[in-house]
Design a protein around this motif. Structure first.
Motif, short mmCIF file in Angstrom:
data_model
loop_
_atom_site.label_atom_id
_atom_site.label_comp_id
_atom_site.label_asym_id
_atom_site.label_seq_id
_atom_site.Cartn_x
_atom_site.Cartn_y
_atom_site.Cartn_z
N LYS A 560 0.84 -1.20 0.00
CA LYS A 560 0.00 0.00 0.00
C LYS A 560 0.88 1.25 0.00
O LYS A 560 1.90 1.30 0.67
N ASN A 561 0.40 2.26 -0.74
CA ASN A 561 1.13 3.52 -0.83
C ASN A 561 0.88 4.33 0.44
O ASN A 561 -0.27 4.55 0.82
N ILE A 562 1.95 4.79 1.09
CA ILE A 562 1.82 5.59 2.31
C ILE A 562 2.57 6.90 2.11
O ILE A 562 3.49 7.00 1.30
N LYS A 563 2.15 7.93 2.86
CA LYS A 563 2.72 9.27 2.72
C LYS A 563 3.83 9.54 3.72
O LYS A 563 4.73 10.34 3.45
N GLU A 564 3.79 8.93 4.90
CA GLU A 564 4.82 9.17 5.90
C GLU A 564 5.05 7.91 6.71
O GLU A 564 4.16 7.06 6.83
N ALA A 565 6.26 7.80 7.26
CA ALA A 565 6.65 6.61 8.03
C ALA A 565 7.24 7.07 9.35
O ALA A 565 8.35 7.62 9.38
N PRO A 566 6.54 6.88 10.47
CA PRO A 566 7.09 7.24 11.79
C PRO A 566 8.16 6.23 12.22
O PRO A 566 8.44 5.25 11.51
N PRO A 567 8.78 6.43 13.39
CA PRO A 567 9.83 5.50 13.85
C PRO A 567 9.35 4.05 13.94
O PRO A 567 8.17 3.78 14.21
N SER A 568 10.27 3.12 13.68
CA SER A 568 10.05 1.66 13.73
C SER A 568 9.13 1.18 12.62
O SER A 568 8.56 0.10 12.73
N THR A 569 8.99 1.95 11.56
CA THR A 569 8.12 1.54 10.45
C THR A 569 8.98 1.07 9.28
O THR A 569 9.86 1.81 8.82
N PRO A 570 8.75 -0.16 8.77
CA PRO A 570 9.49 -0.61 7.57
C PRO A 570 8.76 -0.15 6.31
O PRO A 570 7.54 -0.34 6.18
N VAL A 571 9.48 0.45 5.39
CA VAL A 571 8.88 0.92 4.13
C VAL A 571 9.85 0.63 2.99
O VAL A 571 11.06 0.50 3.20
N ARG A 572 9.28 0.56 1.80
CA ARG A 572 10.08 0.44 0.58
C ARG A 572 10.10 1.81 -0.08
O ARG A 572 9.03 2.37 -0.37
N VAL A 573 11.29 2.34 -0.33
CA VAL A 573 11.46 3.70 -0.83
C VAL A 573 11.87 3.64 -2.30
O VAL A 573 12.81 2.91 -2.66
N ILE A 574 11.20 4.42 -3.13
CA ILE A 574 11.51 4.52 -4.56
C ILE A 574 12.08 5.90 -4.83
O ILE A 574 11.60 6.89 -4.29
N GLY A 575 13.10 5.96 -5.69
CA GLY A 575 13.69 7.24 -6.07
C GLY A 575 15.18 7.31 -5.85
O GLY A 575 15.77 8.38 -5.89
N TRP A 576 15.84 6.17 -5.64
CA TRP A 576 17.28 6.15 -5.35
C TRP A 576 18.07 6.35 -6.65
O TRP A 576 17.64 5.95 -7.73
N SER A 577 19.25 6.92 -6.49
CA SER A 577 20.16 7.05 -7.62
C SER A 577 20.85 5.73 -7.95
O SER A 577 21.30 5.52 -9.07
N GLY A 578 20.95 4.84 -6.99
CA GLY A 578 21.54 3.51 -7.16
C GLY A 578 21.13 2.65 -5.99
O GLY A 578 20.55 3.14 -5.00
N ALA A 579 21.40 1.37 -6.07
CA ALA A 579 21.03 0.47 -4.98
C ALA A 579 22.00 0.66 -3.80
O ALA A 579 23.18 0.36 -3.93
N PRO A 580 21.53 1.15 -2.65
CA PRO A 580 22.44 1.36 -1.51
C PRO A 580 22.83 0.03 -0.87
O PRO A 580 22.16 -1.00 -1.05
N ASP A 581 23.90 0.06 -0.09
CA ASP A 581 24.37 -1.14 0.59
C ASP A 581 23.45 -1.50 1.74
O ASP A 581 23.03 -0.62 2.51
N SER A 582 23.16 -2.78 1.87
CA SER A 582 22.34 -3.23 2.99
C SER A 582 23.11 -3.05 4.30
O SER A 582 24.31 -3.31 4.36
N GLY A 583 22.39 -2.64 5.33
CA GLY A 583 23.02 -2.41 6.63
C GLY A 583 23.58 -1.02 6.80
O GLY A 583 23.99 -0.65 7.90
N ALA A 584 23.60 -0.21 5.73
CA ALA A 584 24.13 1.15 5.83
C ALA A 584 23.06 2.07 6.43
O ALA A 584 21.86 1.79 6.36
N GLU A 585 23.51 3.17 7.02
CA GLU A 585 22.60 4.13 7.62
C GLU A 585 22.25 5.21 6.59
O GLU A 585 23.09 5.61 5.78
#
Length: 836
Positions: A560-585
Motif C-alpha cells: 500500500k502507498n503511504i505518505k509518511e513513516a514514523p519510527p520503527s516503520t518498515p517501508v520500501r522507498v523509490i527514487g534512489w540514484s543507485g542500490a544502496p548497501d544493505s546495513g548502511a545508515e
C-alpha cells in the motif's frame, strides 16, 4: 616616508640647487650627491622644517601682499548663513582693510582665535578650522562676503599648502581637534620674500604633504597622525591599552604612542637597540617602552584569533547540542518494537511469521527456504509490532547479523524435534553480539518426536536458561501450522517492549537503516528501510553513502502507498540514484542538491581510498614473482554475478569464496543487483567470464547477443544449486584424469611363421580381445612390447573380437619375438573428470 630634494625646495620657495647646497652644508646628504631627485630622510626633513619655522618666527615678515587671486575660487562654497553671520563678515572685512599687517606673536600668545573669526557659524562647521588664515583672502572677495567667511578648502583637502604665509605660522594652535592637514600652514618659508607664495598657494595642486609638522620651535606638541590599522587604543579604567598585531613596526608603534618616530628611535638607541623606522622590534621591548609612556600592550597573534573563533564555534555547537538534546527528550514518544526472527533453516521461521501475519510468504520462496530478508508490521492489542524475517541457510550469515543489529528483540526459533542446529547457534551469537533482548520460540510442537525438555536442556547448556528453569530467557512453545501459542508469543513481545521502554523522537529529521535494496524493472533502484528516528515523508531527500534519493513513493509490507513513516516503520522507498548497501545508515537532509553533494563526496572518498590502496607499494621478491607467473598460467574461472537484491550478492559471494581449490582459482569479476543486461554480456566476452544470475531475469535481446559473442549464461533460483554448478564448472576446466581399464588377456600357446613375420597362437583366458585395441605383451613381470592389435584371426578368418575360452591368432604391430608362455593383455584408456 622620505621626500625628494626638489619637492622640499619647492615647498620652501627655493631653487633646487640651493636646497641641495644647504643640505650638503648641514651634512644631511652626502657630499657627492648631485641629483635633486635624491631622497631625504624623514628625520632630516623635520629638522629642516624646524629650522625654517624658527627663522620665520624670528623675522616675522609683514604679510602685506597676502592677497592671492587663485584662492577664492575653491572658497566659494554655498552655505546657509544667518543675519548675524553677514554682519560679522562685514566687520571682519573692514578690520582687515584697516589693519593689513598681522603680527606673528599675537596669535601665539592668544590661546583662542580672535573674536571676529572664532565665532563658529551654526551651519558651516569648517569655519573655526580656518581661524586667522581666511583674513587676507576676504579683502579679495569683498563684494561677496558670503564665501569669504568659511574656508573649506584647507579642511576638506588633506594636502597642505606648499608655502604658507609666514605671518600665520601659529594659527592652527587654537584648534586641537583639527585633522593633521590643518597644521600644515605652520611651515614657514623664511628665506623667500612674502610675495613669492602667490603662485604656489593653491591647495589642490599641493604635492605629498608630511603627516604633521611642529608649528614653532617652542611648541612641543603636535597633532597626532591617525594610528595604523593594526593598532587600536582602548581605555580600561585609568589604563590605556594598545592592541597590536605582530610584527611591531617602529613607525606604527610611535604613532600609537603619540610620539614621533625619531624620538622612539632615540629611546630605543638609549636601550641599546638599533632599529630604523620600518624595522620591527621585539614584543618584550615594545611592552617596556609602552609601560614607560603609560600604555599597556596587548599583542594579538594570528593563531589566537583562529583559536578564539574555533572555541566560540565549539561553544555554539555545544549549546546547539544541548538544545537538541533537550528538544529530543521533550519530544520522545513510545515507538513499536522491532523484532527479528532468527533460527536454523527449515525450522519454521517464515511459517511462524505467516501465521502471525495471516499470509503465505513461504510458498513464494524458491525451494521452500527463505533467501531474502523481509520486513513486516502487524497490530496486536491495538499496538504495532515490526518483524524482520531473516534467512536460515548457512550462506546468509551477513543477513542474519544485519537483522540482529537493527532490532530490539530477537526471537530464536528452534524446532522441537531437531533442537539446536549449527545456524541456530550462529544466530544466537549474532543476537548476543548485538546486545538485544533474546526470546525463544519452540516451534513444531505438533510434530511427532517433539521434545521440549531436550530443547530447554540445550538452552541451559548455552547459558540461556528458560524462565521455568530459573533463567531469564522467555520461552514460548508454538505451532506455526495450527496457530497455537501465537497470541502468547505476541503478548510476551509487547511485555518485553514495555520493560525496555522503547522511545523515539518523531519530530526530527528522519534517519534509519537500509534493510535490503534491489532494482526492479519499471521502478528502478528501491530499498527496504526501517526508520529509527524522525518521520520520513514523500518528497524528503535522503542520502546513504554514495547513493541518494528524493523519495518519490513509499510502500508498506502489503504494497500500500503511504505518505509518511514514523519510527520503527518498515517501508520500501523509490527514487534512489543507485542500490544502496544493505546495513548502511541513511539520513534526511534539507534538499536534493545537498543530498547529491554529500553522495558525490562519499563516492570521491571511496575512489580516493581505493586508489591509495592500489597505489601502495607492494613487497616484491623472487618467490612472489614466480608465484604470480604460476598464477597467470593456472586455470581460472571468471564469473559475473547478477542478483535480485543486495543481500543476495553478499550470500552468493560468500558461498563462492568458500569453494577452495589448488587446481582452479575462482575470480569474481563483478557482483551487481539487477537484470542481466547486454553490457554484462559484452563485459563477459571481453573478460572470458560466465554470467551467473540468481533470482533474476534477462533483458530483452540478451540471448542473441550472448550467442553471438559465445558467452555462457546460467540462472539459478536456489543458492546451493548455484554453488554445486559452479563447482562442476571449475572441475570441467581441469584436464581429465586418464584411467586404464583392462578388457581381456590371452596366453601364447604357439608361434606360427607368416610371410613377413610371426603370429602368436593364443587362448583367451579372460575378457575379450578386440581388433585395433591397445595391448601389451608381458613376459613374466616384464613388459616386452606395447602397441595395437593389428591382426586378429579365428582360424583363417578375420575377427573383430574373441571372447574368453576361444583360441585365436594375434599379431601386435611389427613385433615378432613371441615366446610360449607370454601373456597379451588388452586394455582401454578412459577419461574421468578430475576432482577439485
Amino acid at each position: 616616508m622620505s621626500i625628494r630634494i626638489h619637492e622640499l625646495a619647492k615647498r620652501h620657495n627655493m631653487e633646487a640647487k640651493d636646497m641641495l647646497a644647504l643640505l650638503k652644508e648641514r651634512g644631511f646628504v652626502s657630499a657627492d650627491t648631485k641629483s635633486v631627485s635624491s631622497t631625504l630622510n624623514k628625520i632630516y626633513e623635520e629638522e629642516i622644517e624646524k629650522e625654517f619655522a624658527a627663522k620665520a618666527a624670528a623675522e616675522a615678515p609683514a604679510p602685506a601682499a597676502v592677497e592671492v587671486a587663485p584662492e577664492p575660487a575653491p572658497l566659494k562654497v554655498p552655505s546657509v548663513k544667518s543675519a548675524e553671520d553677514v554682519v560679522r563678515e562685514k566687520e571682519e572685512a573692514k578690520a582687515a582693510l584697516a589693519a593689513p599687517v598681522i603680527s606673528a606673536p599675537a596669535p601665539v600668545s592668544a590661546p583662542k582665535p580672535t573674536p571676529v573669526v572664532s565665532a563658529p557659524a551654526p551651519v558651516s562647521a569648517p569655519r573655526p578650522i580656518s581661524a586667522p588664515q581666511p583674513l587676507p583672502p576676504r579683502s579679495v572677495s569683498a563684494p561677496a562676503p558670503v564665501p569669504a567667511i568659511s574656508r573649506p578648502a584647507p579642511v576638506s583637502a588633506p594636502v597642505r599648502p606648499p608655502a604658507p604665509v609666514p605671518g600665520i605660522a601659529s594659527a592652527p594652535r587654537p584648534a586641537p581637534v583639527l585633522p593633521p592637514p590643518v597644521s600644515r600652514p605652520a611651515a614657514v618659508s623664511a628665506p623667500a620674500p612674502v610675495s613669492a607664495p602667490r603662485a604656489t598657494l593653491p591647495i589642490p595642486g599641493a604635492p605629498k604633504p608630511p603627516p604633521a609638522i611642529v608649528s614653532a620651535p617652542g611648541n612641543p606638541a603636535m597633532p597626532a597622525t591617525p594610528p595604523a590599522q593594526t593598532a587600536t587604543i582602548t581605555t580600561e579604567g585609568d589604563i590605556k591599552v594598545i592592541h597590536l598585531k605582530p610584527p611591531i613596526i617602529v613607525r606604527d608603534f610611535a604613532t600609537a604612542l603619540g610620539m614621533k618616530p625619531f624620538k622612539l628611535i632615540s629611546e630605543l638607541m638609549e636601550m641599546g637597540i638599533f632599529a630604523s623606522m620600518n624595522q620591527a622590534i621585539d614584543e618584550p621591548v615594545a611592552i617596556k617602552v609602552g609601560e614607560k609612556h603609560g600604555f599597556q600592550l596587548e599583542i594579538k597573534h594570528r593563531g589566537e584569533a583562529a583559536q578564539q573563533i574555533q572555541q566560540s564555534a565549539k561553544e555554539k555547537a555545544k549549546v546547539k547540542e544541548q538544545a537538541a538534546a533537550e528538544a529530543e527528550v521533550q519530544n520522545l514518544a513510545m515507538r513499536p518494537p522491532v523484532v527479528c526472527i532468527l533460527g536454523h533453516v527449515d525450522h519454521g521461521k517464515t511459517s511462524l511469521l505467516d501465521a502471525i501475519r495471516k499470509a503465505d510468504v513461504a510458498a513464494g520462496e524458491a525451494g521452500g527456504i527463505t533467501q531474502h530478508i523481509g520486513a513486516y508490521q502487524i497490530e496486536h492489542s491495538e499496538r504495532k509490532i515490526t518483524f524482520l524475517d531473516t534467512p536460515g541457510h548457512a550462506a546468509f550469515t551477513k543477513m542474519r547479523a544485519r537483522g540482529a543489529d537493527v532490532t530490539d528483540i530477537a526471537v530464536l526459533v528452534v524446532a522441537a524435534d531437531d533442537g539446536f542446529m549449527p545456524q541456530t547457534d550462529e544466530a544466537l551469537k549474532h543476537a548476543q553480539n548485538a546486545g538485544v533482548t533474546l526470546m525463544v520460540a519452540i516451534n513444531k510442537m505438533d510434530v511427532k518426536g517433539a521434545n521440549i525438555e531436550r530443547v530447554k536442556q540445550q538452552m541451559q547448556e548455552r547459558n540461556i536458561a528458560p524462565e521455568d528453569w530459573g533463567g531469564e530467557t522467555v520461552t514460548v512453545p508454538v505451532s506455526a501450522l495450527k496457530g497455537t501459542g501465537i497470541t502468547d508469543l505476541l503478548d510476551m513481545i509487547l511485555l518485553q517492549a514495555d520493560v525496555l521502554e522503547l522511545k523515539a523522537n518523531a519530530k526530527t529529521e528522519a534517519s534509519g537503516i537500509i534493510i535490503e535494496s534491489q532494482i526492479e524493472v519499471g521502478r528502478g533502484p528501491l530499498a527496504t528501510v526501517i526508520v529509527q528516528r524522525g518521520t520520513l515523508r514523500v518528497g524528503d531527500s535522503i542520502v546513504c553513502g554514495p547513493n541518494w534519493a528524493k523519495v518519490r513513493a513509499m510502500f508498506d509490507d502489503q504494497g500500500k502507498n503511504i505518505k509518511e513513516a514514523p519510527p520503527s516503520t518498515p517501508v520500501r522507498v523509490i527514487g534512489w540514484s543507485g542500490a544502496p548497501d544493505s546495513g548502511a545508515e541513511f539520513k534526511s537532509v534539507k534538499n536534493a542538491r545537498e543530498a547529491e553533494n554529500l553522495a558525490e563526496e562519499a563516492e570521491h572518498l571511496i575512489r580516493k581510498n581505493t586508489g591509495t590502496t592500489d597505489a601502495a607499494p607492494k613487497e616484491v621478491s623472487v618467490e612472489s614473482l614466480f608465484a604470480n607467473i604460476a598464477a597467470t598460467q593456472a586455470k581460472t574461472l571468471k564469473l559475473i554475478i547478477k542478483t535480485d537484491v543486495f543481500g543476495s550478492t553478499e550470500a552468493v559471494r560468500n558461498v563462492l569464496e568458500n569453494i577452495k581449490s589448488s587446481k582452479v582459482s575462482l575470480e569474481i569479476v563483478s557482483v551487481e543487483v539487477g537484470l542481466v543486461s547486454k553490457t554484462d554480456i559484452l563485459l563477459a566476452s571481453a573478460a572470458g567470464a560466465v554470467v551467473i544470475g540468481f533470482n533474476t531475469k534477462l533483458e530483452n535481446g540478451v540471448t542473441p547477443v550472448a550467442k553471438h559473442h559465445g558467452v555462457r549464461i546460467e540462472t539459478y533460483g536456489i543458492i546451493y544449486e548455484l554453488a554445486d554448478k559452479v563447482r562442476d564448472m571449475m572441475a570441467d576446466m581441469l584436464d581429465p584424469d586418464l584411467k586404464e581399464n583392462k578388457t581381456g588377456a590371452a596366453e601364447v600357446r604357439a608361434t606360427f611363421p607368416l610371410a613377413k613375420g610371426f603370429v602368436a597362437g593364443c587362448l583367451v583366458t579372460e575378457g575379450k580381445i578386440t581388433r585395433n585395441g591397445s595391448a601389451r605383451l608381458r613376459r613374466k613381470k616384464e613388459i616386452v612390447f606395447e602397441g595395437k592389435v593389428s591382426t586378429l584371426k579365428r582360424f583363417k578368418d578375420d575377427a573383430n573380437e574373441v571372447r574368453a575360452g576361444i583360441e585365436c591368432g594375434i599379431k601386435l604391430g611389427d613385433f615378432n619375438g613371441y615366446e610360449i608362455g607370454d601373456v597379451i593383455e588388452c586394455y582401454e584408456i578412459q577419461k574421468v573428470r578430475a576432482s577439485l
